[in-house]
Motif scaffolding. Structure first.
Motif, PDB file in Angstrom:
ATOM      1  N   UNK A   1      95.191  56.588  70.919  1.00 51.30           N
ATOM      2  CA  UNK A   1      96.283  56.030  70.114  1.00 51.30           C
ATOM      3  C   UNK A   1      97.629  56.006  70.829  1.00 51.30           C
ATOM      4  N   UNK A   2      97.612  55.924  72.147  1.00 46.62           N
ATOM      5  CA  UNK A   2      98.864  55.840  72.905  1.00 46.62           C
ATOM      6  C   UNK A   2      98.666  55.021  74.170  1.00 46.62           C
ATOM      7  N   UNK A   3      99.786  54.507  74.685  1.00 45.56           N
ATOM      8  CA  UNK A   3      99.787  53.734  75.920  1.00 45.56           C
ATOM      9  C   UNK A   3     100.789  54.355  76.882  1.00 45.56           C
ATOM     10  N   UNK A   4     100.437  54.352  78.146  1.00 47.17           N
ATOM     11  CA  UNK A   4     101.295  54.932  79.175  1.00 47.17           C
ATOM     12  C   UNK A   4     102.468  54.001  79.458  1.00 47.17           C
ATOM     13  N   UNK A   5     103.687  54.548  79.445  1.00 48.05           N
ATOM     14  CA  UNK A   5     104.882  53.775  79.796  1.00 48.05           C
ATOM     15  C   UNK A   5     105.269  53.965  81.251  1.00 48.05           C
ATOM     16  N   UNK A   6     105.150  55.204  81.750  1.00 49.96           N
ATOM     17  CA  UNK A   6     105.494  55.473  83.130  1.00 49.96           C
ATOM     18  C   UNK A   6     106.402  56.674  83.268  1.00 49.96           C
ATOM     19  N   UNK A   7     106.831  56.960  84.496  1.00 50.92           N
ATOM     20  CA  UNK A   7     107.737  58.081  84.748  1.00 50.92           C
ATOM     21  C   UNK A   7     109.195  57.630  84.575  1.00 50.92           C
ATOM     22  N   UNK A   8     109.977  58.444  83.873  1.00 51.92           N
ATOM     23  CA  UNK A   8     111.392  58.147  83.643  1.00 51.92           C
ATOM     24  C   UNK A   8     112.183  59.442  83.699  1.00 51.92           C
ATOM     25  N   UNK A   9     113.471  59.329  83.943  1.00 47.37           N
ATOM     26  CA  UNK A   9     114.344  60.499  83.952  1.00 47.37           C
ATOM     27  C   UNK A   9     114.570  61.056  82.556  1.00 47.37           C
ATOM     28  N   UNK A  10     114.543  60.178  81.547  1.00 46.54           N
ATOM     29  CA  UNK A  10     114.790  60.620  80.171  1.00 46.54           C
ATOM     30  C   UNK A  10     114.195  59.611  79.197  1.00 46.54           C
ATOM     31  N   UNK A  11     114.239  59.979  77.931  1.00 45.82           N
ATOM     32  CA  UNK A  11     113.676  59.127  76.896  1.00 45.82           C
ATOM     33  C   UNK A  11     114.399  57.801  76.744  1.00 45.82           C
ATOM     34  N   UNK A  12     115.699  57.789  77.008  1.00 46.07           N
ATOM     35  CA  UNK A  12     116.460  56.543  76.893  1.00 46.07           C
ATOM     36  C   UNK A  12     115.955  55.480  77.860  1.00 46.07           C
ATOM     37  N   UNK A  13     115.602  55.892  79.066  1.00 49.05           N
ATOM     38  CA  UNK A  13     115.042  54.942  80.037  1.00 49.05           C
ATOM     39  C   UNK A  13     113.687  54.428  79.565  1.00 49.05           C
ATOM     40  N   UNK A  14     112.867  55.314  79.029  1.00 51.72           N
ATOM     41  CA  UNK A  14     111.560  54.910  78.503  1.00 51.72           C
ATOM     42  C   UNK A  14     111.738  53.962  77.321  1.00 51.72           C
ATOM     43  N   UNK A  15     112.715  54.232  76.485  1.00 50.51           N
ATOM     44  CA  UNK A  15     113.003  53.392  75.326  1.00 50.51           C
ATOM     45  C   UNK A  15     113.413  51.982  75.758  1.00 50.51           C
ATOM     46  N   UNK A  16     114.246  51.895  76.770  1.00 49.67           N
ATOM     47  CA  UNK A  16     114.685  50.591  77.269  1.00 49.67           C
ATOM     48  C   UNK A  16     113.500  49.780  77.781  1.00 49.67           C
ATOM     49  N   UNK A  17     112.591  50.415  78.502  1.00 46.30           N
ATOM     50  CA  UNK A  17     111.415  49.724  79.015  1.00 46.30           C
ATOM     51  C   UNK A  17     110.484  49.311  77.884  1.00 46.30           C
ATOM     52  N   UNK A  18     110.240  50.209  76.941  1.00 44.93           N
ATOM     53  CA  UNK A  18     109.336  49.909  75.825  1.00 44.93           C
ATOM     54  C   UNK A  18     109.866  48.775  74.961  1.00 44.93           C
ATOM     55  N   UNK A  19     111.183  48.678  74.837  1.00 47.05           N
ATOM     56  CA  UNK A  19     111.767  47.651  73.969  1.00 47.05           C
ATOM     57  C   UNK A  19     111.583  46.240  74.542  1.00 47.05           C
ATOM     58  N   UNK A  20     111.165  46.131  75.779  1.00 42.41           N
ATOM     59  CA  UNK A  20     110.869  44.819  76.358  1.00 42.41           C
ATOM     60  C   UNK A  20     109.578  44.241  75.789  1.00 42.41           C
ATOM     61  N   UNK A  21     108.673  45.117  75.336  1.00 41.39           N
ATOM     62  CA  UNK A  21     107.364  44.676  74.837  1.00 41.39           C
ATOM     63  C   UNK A  21     107.204  44.788  73.326  1.00 41.39           C
ATOM     64  N   UNK A  22     107.965  45.663  72.709  1.00 37.53           N
ATOM     65  CA  UNK A  22     107.884  45.856  71.265  1.00 37.53           C
ATOM     66  C   UNK A  22     109.289  45.786  70.689  1.00 37.53           C
TER      67      UNK A  22
END
Length: 77
Positions: free
Chosen positions: A31-52
């Motif tokens: 029930x999860x998908x890998x986003x990748x390595x990031x320095x913090x959650x904000x960076x992961x959020x920015x990347x995820x928001x490109x697809x969802x």
């Protein structure tokens, strides 16, 4: 760097939660998908928001960071 994942199913608020690998509330591997390595959650959020369009950070593992982000199409002037 931390490794981040996004839930493949929305939560009760219809938002897809982002978790770091060590989060106690991370969904199981199915029930999860890998986003990748990031320095913090904000960076992961920015990347995820490109697809969802409706993503949020987990309140447990990403405390103190921006809670959610919902994008609409930008209008050029």
């Amino acid at each position: 760097m931390k490794f981040f994942y996004i839930s493949s199913e929305p939560n009760q608020d219809n938002l897809f939660e982002i978790h770091d690998r060590d989060c106690p509330q991370i969904p199981n591997a199915i029930n999860r998908d890998y986003l990748g390595p990031f320095n913090n959650g904000s960076e992961a959020l920015r990347t995820a928001s490109r697809n969802k369009t409706n993503v949020t950070l987990c309140g447990s593992c990403c405390q103190g960071e921006t809670a959610s982000i919902i994008f609409k199409d930008k209008i050029s002037h």
